[in-house]
Design a protein around this motif. Structure first.
Motif, PDB file in Angstrom:
ATOM      1  N   TYR A 282       0.847  -1.196   0.000  1.00  0.00           N
ATOM      2  CA  TYR A 282       0.000   0.000   0.000  1.00  0.00           C
ATOM      3  C   TYR A 282       0.883   1.247   0.000  1.00  0.00           C
ATOM      4  O   TYR A 282       1.965   1.243   0.603  1.00  0.00           O
ATOM      5  N   THR A 283       0.424   2.302  -0.645  1.00  0.00           N
ATOM      6  CA  THR A 283       1.193   3.543  -0.675  1.00  0.00           C
ATOM      7  C   THR A 283       1.324   4.111   0.733  1.00  0.00           C
ATOM      8  O   THR A 283       0.546   3.771   1.634  1.00  0.00           O
TER       9      THR A 283
ATOM     10  N   ASP B  41       0.478   6.866   1.810  1.00  0.00           N
ATOM     11  CA  ASP B  41      -0.722   7.618   2.195  1.00  0.00           C
ATOM     12  C   ASP B  41      -2.011   6.884   1.806  1.00  0.00           C
ATOM     13  O   ASP B  41      -3.068   7.497   1.666  1.00  0.00           O
ATOM     14  N   SER B  42      -1.926   5.567   1.661  1.00  0.00           N
ATOM     15  CA  SER B  42      -3.079   4.767   1.250  1.00  0.00           C
ATOM     16  C   SER B  42      -4.292   5.044   2.136  1.00  0.00           C
ATOM     17  O   SER B  42      -4.159   5.245   3.345  1.00  0.00           O
ATOM     18  N   LYS B  43      -5.462   5.027   1.523  1.00  0.00           N
ATOM     19  CA  LYS B  43      -6.715   5.251   2.246  1.00  0.00           C
ATOM     20  C   LYS B  43      -7.563   3.982   2.166  1.00  0.00           C
ATOM     21  O   LYS B  43      -7.766   3.446   1.092  1.00  0.00           O
TER      22      LYS B  43
ATOM     23  N   THR C  75      -5.703   5.546   7.275  1.00  0.00           N
ATOM     24  CA  THR C  75      -4.901   6.291   6.312  1.00  0.00           C
ATOM     25  C   THR C  75      -3.426   6.075   6.605  1.00  0.00           C
ATOM     26  O   THR C  75      -2.962   6.324   7.719  1.00  0.00           O
TER      27      THR C  75
ATOM     28  N   ASP D  49      -1.540   2.884  -7.971  1.00  0.00           N
ATOM     29  CA  ASP D  49      -0.785   3.932  -8.645  1.00  0.00           C
ATOM     30  C   ASP D  49      -0.041   3.314  -9.833  1.00  0.00           C
ATOM     31  O   ASP D  49      -0.142   2.101 -10.082  1.00  0.00           O
TER      32      ASP D  49
ATOM     33  N   HIS E 236      -3.394   2.437  -3.593  1.00  0.00           N
ATOM     34  CA  HIS E 236      -3.591   3.677  -2.846  1.00  0.00           C
ATOM     35  C   HIS E 236      -5.007   3.818  -2.283  1.00  0.00           C
ATOM     36  O   HIS E 236      -5.236   4.671  -1.431  1.00  0.00           O
ATOM     37  N   HIS E 237      -5.934   3.005  -2.725  1.00  0.00           N
ATOM     38  CA  HIS E 237      -7.283   2.991  -2.140  1.00  0.00           C
ATOM     39  C   HIS E 237      -7.772   1.550  -2.007  1.00  0.00           C
ATOM     40  O   HIS E 237      -7.588   0.749  -2.926  1.00  0.00           O
TER      41      HIS E 237
END
Length: 157
Positions: A40-41, A43-45, A54, A114, A120-121
């Motif tokens: 996950y990034t 800043d993944s949400k 987050t 991404d 990222h989500h």
């Protein structure tokens, strides 16, 4: 035939979407929050049931809490749909609580990645069903699901 590794980045093909889902399943079956968070990034949400998460540190905290109460966790994910940078999956997992009550949890996830193929989500909708231990269907040793274990569709789930 090439021996080059398959790159799992958008836009996804049927082959890369299936591989991406299996890779996510394998990571979650490790029950290692730090390892899982790397998919996950920074800043993944997430929306997981009614909880909003987050970023990687919160993902690690969330998964640590999850696997402290969902014991002997075993998960199967299955591709539902894909397009561009998005993948939809359905899943089921079995676990038990500290008192020994088994549950099978069913759900759907919507993922967005991404350009590097990092999520990222993540939006998850999940329902829990208490089951008897004798009703369990996921019996492999903890860790990665064996390749020859039935899929959700093969199990009639």
């Amino acid at each position: 035939m090439s021996n080059a590794p398959v790159v799992l980045v958008p836009p996804f093909t049927l082959e890369t979407a299936i591989l991406k889902v299996r890779k996510a399943e394998d990571n979650w079956n490790s029950r290692n929050p730090e390892q899982v968070s790397l998919g996950y990034t920074l800043d993944s949400k997430w929306r997981n049931r009614s909880e909003f998460v987050t970023g990687r540190p919160q993902i690690v905290q969330f998964l640590t809490r999850k696997w402290q109460k969902e014991l002997d966790y075993r998960l199967i994910k299955e591709l539902w749909a894909f397009g561009g940078s998005r993948i939809a999956v359905r899943f089921a997992y079995e676990s038990h609580d500290a008192a020994g009550q088994w549950s099978r949890s069913y759900g759907n996830e919507n993922w967005e990645f991404d350009e590097a193929g990092v999520m990222h989500h993540r939006h998850a909708s999940i329902n829990d069903l208490p089951i008897q231990e004798s009703d369990r269907l996921f019996h492999w040793p903890l860790g990665r699901r064996p390749d020859d274990h039935p899929s959700l569709s093969e199990l009639g789930l």
